[in-house]
Design an enzyme around this catalytic site. Sequence first.
Site, PDB file in Angstrom:
ATOM      1  N   ARG A 146       2.071   2.691   9.879  1.00 23.00           N
ATOM      2  CA  ARG A 146       1.208   3.310  10.895  1.00 23.00           C
ATOM      3  C   ARG A 146       1.996   3.798  12.115  1.00 23.00           C
ATOM      4  NH1 ARG A 146      -2.874  -0.791   8.832  1.00 23.00           N
ATOM      5  NH2 ARG A 146      -4.480   0.527   7.914  1.00 23.00           N
TER       6      ARG A 146
ATOM      7  N   HIS B 112       9.346  -3.442   3.623  1.00 19.62           N
ATOM      8  CA  HIS B 112       8.933  -3.656   2.227  1.00 19.62           C
ATOM      9  C   HIS B 112      10.166  -3.948   1.346  1.00 19.62           C
ATOM     10  CE1 HIS B 112       5.650  -0.808   3.646  1.00 19.62           C
ATOM     11  NE2 HIS B 112       4.932  -1.826   3.197  1.00 19.62           N
TER      12      HIS B 112
ATOM     13  N   MET C 277       0.837  -1.205   0.000  1.00 15.89           N
ATOM     14  CA  MET C 277       0.000   0.000   0.000  1.00 15.89           C
ATOM     15  C   MET C 277       0.874   1.259   0.000  1.00 15.89           C
ATOM     16  SD  MET C 277      -3.454  -0.867   2.026  1.00 15.89           S
ATOM     17  CE  MET C 277      -2.840  -0.629   3.671  1.00 15.89           C
TER      18      MET C 277
HETATM   19  P1  AMP Z   1       1.429  -2.929   3.434  1.00 21.16           P
HETATM   20  O1  AMP Z   1       2.012  -1.889   2.542  1.00 21.16           O
HETATM   21  O2  AMP Z   1       1.409  -2.536   4.881  1.00 21.16           O
HETATM   22  O3  AMP Z   1       0.130  -3.469   2.921  1.00 21.16           O
HETATM   23  O4  AMP Z   1       2.445  -4.141   3.383  1.00 21.16           O
HETATM   24  C1  AMP Z   1       2.870  -4.695   2.168  1.00 21.16           C
HETATM   25  C2  AMP Z   1       3.636  -5.958   2.442  1.00 21.16           C
HETATM   26  O5  AMP Z   1       4.765  -5.656   3.266  1.00 21.16           O
HETATM   27  C3  AMP Z   1       2.809  -6.994   3.208  1.00 21.16           C
HETATM   28  O6  AMP Z   1       3.098  -8.289   2.692  1.00 21.16           O
HETATM   29  C4  AMP Z   1       3.306  -6.829   4.616  1.00 21.16           C
HETATM   30  O7  AMP Z   1       3.167  -7.989   5.410  1.00 21.16           O
HETATM   31  C5  AMP Z   1       4.755  -6.495   4.394  1.00 21.16           C
HETATM   32  N1  AMP Z   1       5.322  -5.809   5.556  1.00 21.16           N
HETATM   33  C6  AMP Z   1       4.787  -4.768   6.246  1.00 21.16           C
HETATM   34  N2  AMP Z   1       5.562  -4.446   7.299  1.00 21.16           N
HETATM   35  C7  AMP Z   1       6.609  -5.304   7.281  1.00 21.16           C
HETATM   36  C8  AMP Z   1       7.768  -5.498   8.121  1.00 21.16           C
HETATM   37  N3  AMP Z   1       7.988  -4.735   9.193  1.00 21.16           N
HETATM   38  N4  AMP Z   1       8.642  -6.487   7.797  1.00 21.16           N
HETATM   39  C9  AMP Z   1       8.418  -7.274   6.708  1.00 21.16           C
HETATM   40  N5  AMP Z   1       7.357  -7.143   5.875  1.00 21.16           N
HETATM   41  C10 AMP Z   1       6.466  -6.176   6.164  1.00 21.16           C
END
Ligand code: AMP
Length: 281
Positions: free
Chosen positions: A189, A37, A30
């Site tokens: 967040r 990421h 996102m």
């Molecule tokens: P998001 O942008 O929050 O939807 O996350 C995108 C992807 O990054 C998802 O597969 C999450 O699980 C992963 N992700 C988010 N935070 C972390 C983190 N701290 N370590 C590893 N992967 C993450």
Amino acid sequence: MQTVTDAAALRATIRGWRSSGQAVGFVPTMGNLHAGHHSLLKLARARADRVVASVFVNPTQFGPGEDFERYPRTLVQDQVGLAEAGCDILFAPDVATMYPFGPAASASIHLPVITDTLEGAHRPGHFDGVATVVTKLFNLVQPDFAVFGQKDFQQLKVIERMVRDLGLPVKVMSGPTLREDDGLAMSSRNQYLSATERQRAPQIHATLTQMRELFRQGHAWQALEQAAKARLERAGFVPDYVAIRRAEDLAEPAADEREGLVALVAARLGATRLIDNLPFD
Ligand code: AMP
């Protein structure tokens, strides 16, 4: 790195790669990208000839009163980080591209049972939105594999199950949770936290670590849930859940089950809702 907003242009480029036998890895996000990421990008880069990342703040996975409007959108900064991480295409569609009939009139994918609990119980409809957008993205990108973070543990399990249930031709891979030095799981967040809240936030990881330690010392999992919830409340959190579950399917373990468990927490700190987890094995 190319930034593509249009589905037809995305398809045309990827079709070219696939016809020359190149393997395509995909990392859906996102946006507002951080080192967590980027670590997933690195995993994809090591295994694929071509890497596609998407940045799309998906409206259907946010409930009423959640942070869809204020979710941080930082596309220019994300482009720089993705290019450095070796991404070939950034797919950054608008809502009309992903939901041509509008989010309310769109098809929706519901996975029963696994979404009834934990995040699914506290955020009704959240995983329908996630499953729907990930299916749409898989159809557009047609990757050989996709990489998800273990940070969103239930989401990873939902996607694995969806791929198996629907027979989607994508291999699901995962990467470990990246943390700040004090243990706080990296998350877009975290920037909502005030200075005082930010100081308290690592208590979630500290609590999970303590749960794992006590479990390894032989304590029963049921007692650990209660104690951890009380610890977080004392530290100023309002927990939605503190649970020990079977990692495979997130079902409640049997009373004497000792293998393959994971502890999961969702808790509010002021106006911010944080989630984290820790596998026990
Ligand atoms: P998001 O942008 O929050 O939807 O996350 C995108 C992807 O990054 C998802 O597969 C999450 O699980 C992963 N992700 C988010 N935070 C972390 C983190 N701290 N370590 C590893 N992967 C993450």
